[in-house]
Enzyme design. Structure first.
Site, mmCIF file in Angstrom:
data_model
loop_
_atom_site.group_PDB
_atom_site.id
_atom_site.type_symbol
_atom_site.label_atom_id
_atom_site.label_comp_id
_atom_site.label_asym_id
_atom_site.label_seq_id
_atom_site.Cartn_x
_atom_site.Cartn_y
_atom_site.Cartn_z
ATOM 1 N N MET A 11 0.858 -1.166 0.000
ATOM 2 C CA MET A 11 0.000 0.000 0.000
ATOM 3 C C MET A 11 0.904 1.228 0.000
ATOM 4 O O MET A 11 1.273 1.747 1.045
ATOM 5 C CB MET A 11 -0.918 -0.015 1.225
ATOM 6 N N GLY A 12 1.309 1.682 -1.218
ATOM 7 C CA GLY A 12 2.201 2.820 -1.342
ATOM 8 C C GLY A 12 1.718 3.965 -0.495
ATOM 9 O O GLY A 12 2.447 4.523 0.292
ATOM 10 N N THR A 13 0.483 4.346 -0.682
ATOM 11 C CA THR A 13 -0.326 4.901 0.396
ATOM 12 C C THR A 13 -0.075 6.337 0.818
ATOM 13 O O THR A 13 1.054 6.793 0.906
ATOM 14 C CB THR A 13 -0.203 4.021 1.659
ATOM 15 N N THR A 14 -1.170 6.975 1.159
ATOM 16 C CA THR A 14 -1.162 8.193 1.965
ATOM 17 C C THR A 14 -2.133 7.974 3.111
ATOM 18 O O THR A 14 -3.316 7.710 2.882
ATOM 19 C CB THR A 14 -1.608 9.408 1.151
ATOM 20 N N SER A 142 3.947 6.695 1.329
ATOM 21 C CA SER A 142 4.778 7.337 0.305
ATOM 22 C C SER A 142 4.293 8.736 -0.037
ATOM 23 O O SER A 142 5.079 9.598 -0.423
ATOM 24 C CB SER A 142 4.800 6.466 -0.957
#
Length: 233
Positions: A11-14, A142
């Site tokens: 989950m590269g994710t914010t 990320s």
């Protein structure tokens, strides 16, 4: 370009957690990737631990899920033994212990947020390695590298619930616009003394930034929007 479909789901994710004057607001995007391949466009990265405590998950999807499952189980046992729900601080420290004791194997960063009758709304950041830090707001994943300056400017103490949620949605949409590993929709969870409220913001309702195009219905609409006015004959 070769796609490695055997790569771990990430989950590269914010992920974001914000306190306000009556509780907390958690927010996250919804993109899960396997290398460069988008494995899930609408995953839910905000996981319930107890009735009043939730966790935002980033990093390895498998690692963050198994940590959440273990913590949910232990907190359920805590509630049975003590006759009352665990506090936000207890929940965060349980995650910290699991993350620290398994720091050589886990690749996940977490944000714990919730409300309890003893301390009100609380946010705890738990990055890689198992440190736990109480903060008025926390950002991770990320997409967070694009948001530190934004939060320095936009954050203010004692926000209302509406202001806090607007800040979270705006921040996640900004990260989606800039971070290739974040995307999809925005989900928020509001936790206060009255309970929990979940909200959903589809991608076509998010704020556009700078050079992004307005949504168009057809290729002809896109060409007409991007091209110059036709010359008069």
């Amino acid at each position: 370009m070769d796609l490695n479909l055997d790569a771990p789901h990430s989950m590269g994710t914010t992920i974001i957690g914000v306190t306000y004057n009556g509780g907390v607001v958690l927010g996250a995007d919804s993109r899960t990737s396997t290398g460069m391949y988008v494995a899930n466009r609408a995953s839910d990265k905000i996981t319930q631990l107890t009735d009043n405590v939730y966790v935002c998950r980033s990093g390895s999807a498998a690692d963050s899920q198994v940590v959440s499952d273990y913590v949910r189980y232990f907190l359920h046992q805590h509630t049975i033994q003590h006759g009352q729900p665990a506090t936000v601080k207890v929940s965060a420290n349980l995650i910290r212990m699991l993350a620290y004791n398994n720091k050589n194997m886990l690749q996940t960063g977490l944000i714990v947020g919730g409300w309890d009758k003893y301390e009100g709304g609380k946010i705890y950041g738990i990055p890689l390695g198992g440190t736990v830090v109480e903060q008025p707001f926390a950002i991770g994943g990320s997409g967070s590298s694009y948001l530190y300056g934004f939060f320095d400017q936009a954050w203010k103490d004692n926000m209302t619930k509406e202001e806090a949620e607007q800040l979270v949605v705006k921040a996640v949409s900004l990260a989606i616009a800039r971070d290739g590993a974040s995307g999809g929709v925005v989900r928020t969870v509001i936790i206060n003394s009255e309970g929990v409220t979940r909200n959903f913001y589809p991608g076509d309702k998010l704020q556009l930034w700078h050079e992004e195009l307005e949504p168009q219905n057809s290729l002809l609409d896109i060409l007409n929007a991007a091209g110059p006015e036709p010359m008069a004959m």
